[in-house]
Write a protein that holds these residues in place. Structure first.
Motif, mmCIF file in Angstrom:
data_model
loop_
_atom_site.group_PDB
_atom_site.id
_atom_site.type_symbol
_atom_site.label_atom_id
_atom_site.label_comp_id
_atom_site.label_asym_id
_atom_site.label_seq_id
_atom_site.Cartn_x
_atom_site.Cartn_y
_atom_site.Cartn_z
ATOM 1 N N GLU A 46 71.606 21.385 24.139
ATOM 2 C CA GLU A 46 70.663 20.423 24.703
ATOM 3 C C GLU A 46 69.473 21.137 25.335
ATOM 4 O O GLU A 46 68.331 20.711 25.184
ATOM 5 C CB GLU A 46 71.383 19.543 25.727
ATOM 6 N N GLN A 47 69.730 22.249 26.048
ATOM 7 C CA GLN A 47 68.628 22.968 26.691
ATOM 8 C C GLN A 47 67.643 23.521 25.670
ATOM 9 O O GLN A 47 66.430 23.539 25.904
ATOM 10 C CB GLN A 47 69.152 24.124 27.545
ATOM 11 N N SER A 49 67.105 22.321 22.666
ATOM 12 C CA SER A 49 66.576 21.290 21.774
ATOM 13 C C SER A 49 65.086 21.087 22.037
ATOM 14 O O SER A 49 64.641 21.052 23.186
ATOM 15 C CB SER A 49 67.320 19.971 21.994
ATOM 16 N N HIS A 52 63.815 18.679 24.642
ATOM 17 C CA HIS A 52 63.815 18.964 26.084
ATOM 18 C C HIS A 52 62.370 18.941 26.593
ATOM 19 O O HIS A 52 61.465 19.504 25.961
ATOM 20 C CB HIS A 52 64.442 20.331 26.343
ATOM 21 N N TYR A 54 60.767 20.566 28.698
ATOM 22 C CA TYR A 54 60.130 21.859 28.922
ATOM 23 C C TYR A 54 59.206 22.228 27.772
ATOM 24 O O TYR A 54 58.119 22.789 27.962
ATOM 25 C CB TYR A 54 61.196 22.941 29.109
ATOM 26 N N GLN A 135 64.208 26.925 36.097
ATOM 27 C CA GLN A 135 65.552 26.929 35.537
ATOM 28 C C GLN A 135 66.248 28.198 36.046
ATOM 29 O O GLN A 135 66.053 28.595 37.182
ATOM 30 C CB GLN A 135 65.481 26.842 34.014
ATOM 31 N N GLU A 238 60.349 16.415 33.297
ATOM 32 C CA GLU A 238 61.351 17.447 33.547
ATOM 33 C C GLU A 238 62.232 17.089 34.730
ATOM 34 O O GLU A 238 63.456 17.252 34.691
ATOM 35 C CB GLU A 238 60.663 18.788 33.818
ATOM 36 N N HIS A 241 64.516 14.293 33.869
ATOM 37 C CA HIS A 241 65.571 14.784 32.978
ATOM 38 C C HIS A 241 66.649 15.498 33.779
ATOM 39 O O HIS A 241 67.855 15.293 33.554
ATOM 40 C CB HIS A 241 64.967 15.732 31.939
ATOM 41 N N SER A 245 70.406 14.047 34.222
ATOM 42 C CA SER A 245 71.462 14.899 33.674
ATOM 43 C C SER A 245 72.577 15.137 34.688
ATOM 44 O O SER A 245 73.751 15.272 34.330
ATOM 45 C CB SER A 245 70.877 16.246 33.222
#
Length: 380
Positions: A46-47, A49, A52, A54, A135, A238, A241, A245
């Motif tokens: 997922e990160q 993808s 995302h 970002y 992150q 972001e 998200h 999450s």
């Protein structure tokens, strides 16, 4: 006599099979490291993808290092338009660096990232960032004997030496503080709290209006952190998200907002340390990993937590009220953690030169137990 190694070759990742290999590289690097915690494979997918948020403001490339058919290392390089718009310093970034303990492998990976960034017009490379300063960031250089907390990195001790050999120099150190929850509030803390009683109030997250609450948290964060080294703002997408999450993992009381005269003035966000619950899942949720994870989070409950975000608006910083707000937030989260059986909290990360925060954490018994380093190199 050591057998000759096959030469290293670097390949950009292309497609889902390469992405799976990219994600799996740490499994070979940390095969005998008891402190390493495998990421959940689905979370890594997922990160990375392109959906995302970002990637809406960043241009990235990912590479694998091979010996023969075996992946032995990986790296990313990224250019963040938000960083360039704010700092205008033609700095690109590297991240997700994992590799076997071979100078040739590190050289091949790093030089590939450097060449790509140089070709994009960058004059400096900085990292590691996985993938952004918002992150996972920094290379672990102290504290290898304990597992990383949720959304914090781990590394082998040789990584720092390999970076130094390639001409990288440390530019900023980030600290992780360990704090036991059952501390006795110091006299100064109690005095400050008594002085502001009635002036400020603390409240937990209001989940029923989550979108509005996320906007409040993001606005406080940006105001509080905007002057910090390397700061890049979250985009609204972001931050939303991230919030959505984590909404199933984080109880309302782990997010606290301080209000002064009815206006949001400070905030704190803590996460239960999910790494406790996934350490033995080997990155897999199926077929039974998800049941173990749910039981460990909801019934057994982690004994540790991490304070990942904390901020006081600028106009209250460097004042008694600002200190009181920080103390009140910490105490509110601490109280909830104790009720949930949390025995220790990590507050991370803290810039090494942030003396006011470090002094406050020392006052309540906080001890720096991990050090992460950001490296930099000129691209000539």
């Amino acid at each position: 006599m050591r057998a000759a190694l096959e030469p290293v070759r670097i390949e950009p990742i292309n497609g889902s099979r390469d992405l799976r290999r990219f994600i799996r590289v740490p499994w070979s690097v940390y095969v005998d490291d008891p402190a390493w915690v495998p990421h959940l494979f689905l979370e890594r997918q997922e990160q990375f993808s392109r959906r995302h948020p970002y990637f809406a403001h960043a241009h990235c490339c990912f590479w694998l290092a091979y010996r023969g058919m075996k992946p032995v290392g990986r790296i990313s390089a990224q250019i963040d338009a938000l960083h360039e718009a704010r700092h205008q310093d033609a700095t690109g970034f590297f991240g997700l660096l994992e590799a076997e303990d071979e100078a040739e492998t590190f050289h091949a990976l790093l030089s590939t990232a450097e060449t790509w960034l140089r070709d994009q017009g960058m004059v400096r490379i900085r990292g590691p960032f996985n993938l952004s300063i918002n992150q996972e960031c920094g290379l672990l250089v102290e504290g290898f004997d304990t597992p990383p907390m949720i959304m914090m990195g781990h590394a082998r001790p040789y990584y720092a030496d390999r970076l130094a050999a390639e001409g990288y120099q440390g530019v900023k150190d980030l600290l992780a503080y360990h704090i036991v929850t059952h501390f006795t509030p110091p006299a100064l803390m109690r005095t400050v709290l008594n002085r502001v009683a009635g002036v400020a109030r603390i409240r937990p997250l209001r989940r029923s209006c989550l979108s509005e609450e996320l906007n409040i948290l993001r606005e406080i964060y940006e105001d509080a952190w905007s002057a910090n080294w390397g700061f890049i703002p979250f985009t609204e997408e972001e931050f939303r998200h991230l919030g959505y999450s984590l909404r199933l993992l984080v109880e309302d009381e782990y997010v606290q907002i301080a209000e002064v005269d009815g206006e949001p003035a400070a905030m704190i966000v803590a996460f239960p340390n999910v790494n406790e619950a996934i350490a033995d899942l080997d990155g897999r949720l199926f077929p039974l990993g998800w049941l173990k994870l749910l039981w460990r989070l909801k019934v057994k409950q982690p004994k540790t937590a991490r304070v990942a975000l904390m901020g006081v608006r600028k106009r209250f910083q460097a004042s008694a009220l600002g200190s009181a707000l920080a103390f009140m937030l910490i105490d509110a989260v601490r109280g909830h953690g104790i009720r949930r059986g949390v025995q220790a909290v990590e507050l991370s990360w803290v810039l090494e030169d942030n003396r006011p925060m470090r002094n406050m954490l020392s006052m309540i018994g906080g001890v720096p137990y991990k050090r992460y380093r950001i490296y930099e190199k000129a691209l000539r």
